[in-house]
Structure formats: structure tokens, C-alpha cells
Design an enzyme around this catalytic site. Sequence first.
Site, PDB file in Angstrom:
ATOM      1  N   HIS A 142       0.978  -1.577  -0.467  1.00 18.30           N
ATOM      2  CA  HIS A 142      -0.570  -0.140   0.144  1.00 18.30           C
ATOM      3  C   HIS A 142       0.817   0.887  -0.433  1.00 18.30           C
ATOM      4  O   HIS A 142       0.276   2.558   0.496  1.00 18.30           O
ATOM      5  CB  HIS A 142      -1.368  -0.241   0.822  1.00 18.30           C
ATOM      6  CG  HIS A 142      -2.007  -0.859   0.873  1.00 18.30           C
ATOM      7  ND1 HIS A 142      -2.212  -2.327   0.931  1.00 18.30           N
ATOM      8  CD2 HIS A 142      -3.495  -0.457   0.468  1.00 18.30           C
ATOM      9  CE1 HIS A 142      -3.190  -2.981   0.489  1.00 18.30           C
ATOM     10  NE2 HIS A 142      -4.133  -1.457   0.373  1.00 18.30           N
TER      11      HIS A 142
ATOM     12  N   ASP B 294      -7.066   3.869   9.928  1.00 18.73           N
ATOM     13  CA  ASP B 294      -8.471   3.985   9.369  1.00 18.73           C
ATOM     14  C   ASP B 294      -8.737   2.455   8.519  1.00 18.73           C
ATOM     15  O   ASP B 294      -9.732   1.395   8.298  1.00 18.73           O
ATOM     16  CB  ASP B 294      -8.671   5.444   8.162  1.00 18.73           C
ATOM     17  CG  ASP B 294      -8.993   6.004   9.225  1.00 18.73           C
ATOM     18  OD1 ASP B 294      -9.202   6.237  10.060  1.00 18.73           O
ATOM     19  OD2 ASP B 294      -8.774   7.238   8.194  1.00 18.73           O
TER      20      ASP B 294
ATOM     21  N   GLU C  77     -12.712  12.220  14.256  1.00 19.52           N
ATOM     22  CA  GLU C  77     -12.348  12.417  12.523  1.00 19.52           C
ATOM     23  C   GLU C  77     -13.176  13.566  11.545  1.00 19.52           C
ATOM     24  O   GLU C  77     -14.402  13.710  12.071  1.00 19.52           O
ATOM     25  CB  GLU C  77     -12.151  11.338  12.114  1.00 19.52           C
ATOM     26  CG  GLU C  77     -11.039  10.319  12.075  1.00 19.52           C
ATOM     27  CD  GLU C  77      -9.824   9.542  10.793  1.00 19.52           C
ATOM     28  OE1 GLU C  77     -11.059   9.121   9.837  1.00 19.52           O
ATOM     29  OE2 GLU C  77      -9.398   9.163  11.556  1.00 19.52           O
TER      30      GLU C  77
END
Length: 512
Positions: free
Chosen positions: A92, A156, A267
Amino acid sequence: MFGNLNSNIVLLLCCMLLSLPLSAAPIPIPVHGHFAFSGNEFAARDFGNQLHSLPWAVLHPKKASDVAATIKHVWQMGPAASLTVAARGHGHSLQGQAQAPQGIVVNMESLRGPHEMHLVKGGPSSPYVDTPAGELWINVLHHCLKHGLAPKSWTDYLHLTVGGTLSNAGISGQAFRHGPQISNVRQLEVITGKGDLVVCSDDNNADLFHAVLGGLGQFGIITRARISLEPAPKMVKWIRVLYSDFATFARDQERLISAEKTFDYIEGLVIVNRTGLINNWRSSFNPQDPDQASHFVSDGRTLFCLELTKNFNPDDEADIDKEIKWLLSELSYIPSTLFVTQVSYVEFLDRVHAAELKMRSKGLWDLPHPWLNLLVPRSKIHTFADGVFGNILTDTNNGPVLIYPLNKSKWDNRTSFVTPDEDVFYLVAFLPHAAESEGLQNLLNQNRRILNFCDAAELGVKQYLPHYKTQEEWRAHFGARWEIFAQRKSAYDPLAILAPGQRIFQKSISIL
């Protein structure tokens, strides 16, 4: 052993790798896993899907000693050999950071497995889990939940490797309270750029321990990590409210992260020129009143969403509802935009994976992701918002934009990670996908405009998951911390063998 390859083939391939004559062939590296010299296209790609560099070989280790033996071998070849080594987790990275052009990529996921995770519940200090660095956080979560425990701080998205996030920071909506993931590590096992396997912690080899945390893979490859745990709740109250005024939105966020009694996760999201706001956000949020949510539109406005959670166990629900009601009464959101849902703790933490499955079904997951993540000082966040939201950023239909404050007191300044020099700073994350080459270029241009604006306005912004092309830019990024960063590189990876994809140091070029 090299899988099914015999030693003569290995010698020949090693010569090819090192650009040496066959007479200078090195002794084959003794490993329990194997090297792959073909079918390695996966190691030339990452989630950013913009840079693609094929390695000469991929190591699939079975033990940490395989990684150590490989790096030791490259180290012993000396500076004349051009070979480099990069650790790859779940792929990623955004800008080829885990790639090793013409080098060796270590497939860290080969080291993972449930039998390799060990959990210690009690003792003189808090409980912890000992896990391979190639393990995914989602698997760490499920293993810990069997014992009623869970890590304190998250990203997340949980389908990332432990070593990958610890090499950066690991930030989510719990970081205002617990700090990033690198603030919740008790011990590491690290392979340095000399091939030495070192166990390190605050009390043992402390300089290497702090160097590796947030160190972008520059000082060693993390092969194991010991993570602090806490009791895990069963359920989560998940809340979203909207604001039309940024100043009010920011004030409420800052109030919440400084309060003793507050939410467990905080958030924010920026919404520009978008409709279908609630049901089309990036995760599986299903409000208790979906009809009300589906009819809410932004009408071209710039809106700000505050996303909050409160953890609870079923026996405590009534008390938690009262506490939530009191906390919300202190906020100044648009009253008609209170959207609430209730999910299990696992469902909430793994919320982005649910969105991933939807995106994969539409062919959107493997598109280029020209993401830009910034840390903005609190004193400059209003200037940033005025200049970027609704001006440079004209819609958020290609992906979410996150914005939320963090407390610097929860970060350890001995690590390699650099933050703005203020007590509170904001993470602002632009997370789009590009459906075609023209769209990619437009998004890259937008990122450049944002960075240029930050430079011109002298906002003191730092990049998170940073990407620069020159060492001068890296020096500016680290600022006063550059000298210690370079000194640590010289101590632990003096030949610049590790993590070439970060483009900080080049092999065979002086570090200091």
C-alpha cells in the site's frame, strides 16, 4: 536453500544481480525460504499505481534469519555492488517506496501466521501482543479479541502490515488520545543494513528502536513488534454531524481532543460540491434514519463532517447514551444533521474494507491513487482552509478529504517522525482515485497547487507518508532533525542498502 533452483543457477543469477563475472560469484545465501526470479510483477506495483520498478528477485522468507542472511550478504559485497533491498508489506505504498529497482524485495507477508502471534495478558505492566511485522493489523485484531483485548491505536484501514505502518506512524481518529501506533510499541526485532538482527526497546538499543519507528525503512527492516493492548469493547455508537462553517467545526474538534471526557474516535471530512452525502462516504455508515440521510444534499456548498464514536459494552449502553447526549449538547453542528448508527467494534475498525469490496466490484480499487497527506500547524489551519477548500479543491467526488487535529504531547520526539512544532496540528489527507490519465494529471496538478500554496503562505506544513525527489527536499522536510537522521543512517545502514524507493539516500554516495 533457493527453492527448486540448484546452486549453479543461483551463482549465475547472483552474478547477474551484482553485475559480476561468473568467477567472482558469491557463495549462495543460506535461507529457509526461497528466492523468486520471475513472476515478480506484484513487487513492481503498489496502491499508488503510478511508479512501477521490477526487482531482480523477491525473497519469500520463512524466518527472520532469512532476511538477515540476505542483507548480510549484500553488505559483505561492499559499496561497489549496486544491489539494494526493500521490505514490502501488503503493497500500500503510494510512490514506489517499497520497490527496489534491480534489487531484492522482501515479501514480509511470508513471515506471518497465527501461530507466530503471542499474547501476554498481565504481569507488572500492560498486556501486549508479540507479532510478526508482516502480519496484517486486521489479523492482529482478531487474535487479540479472543482474549478480550485490542491494540490502542489504529489506522483507518486495517489490511496493512504491522511493520509497514510502524515505519511511517500509523494515524487514525484515536491518535489524539493514545498517540499514533509508533507511540504504542514496547519492543522491536530489527534487521539493520549490516544484516545484524537486533532486539530493541526503550531500555535496550534505544537509539535503533527510536530510529526505526517512523524511520521510513531507512535503518532496518522490522521483523517483529510488541504492541501494547487494552480491554476491547463490544460495540460502537457511530455518529456523524455536519457544519457549514469551518471555524466552528475546527473549534469543536479542538475542544473535544482537549477534554477529559470525550469521544473515543474523532475525525473530520471535507465535503465540496457533492450530493448523496451520507450513504456515499468512504465506509459502510448506515444511519438509523436512512430516508433523512438520503435526502440531504450539499447544494454545491462546502460542508464539514465531524465523525465521532463512543465505545461501549451492552450493559453500559444507557449510561453511554446519556454521556453522548451531553457531549453533543456542547457542540455547534447543524441540528438537523445528526446521523447515528450502531455497529460492532470490529465492524467499525474494519469499515474501510467494506468500502474496498464495493470499489473492487466496480473496478475502482486498482486505479492510480495520487494521495497527498499533510500535517498543518493549528495556528495556520484557517489560512489553509481558506486557501484550499472551495478554491483549489473544487469537489470531493473522486475520494474523501480528511481533516482532524492531533495532540503533539502524544508523540515521542525521539522517533524519526517529524511533526509541526506546535502543541496541536491537523492531519489533512486528500485521498482521491484517478479514472483516466487526464484525471490523474489533473489531480497531480491539484496536489502541486496545494503544496505551492503552503510554501508561498509559509504554513510550516509537513508531509505525512512523504515523497520527495531530491535530498535537498528531504533535508528541508526533516529540518533540524536531518543531522540525527543522517547520523543514524550512517550507523545502521552505512551503504544505503535499505529502502531505496524512498529516494532519501543513494547507495555508494556519502550519507553525511
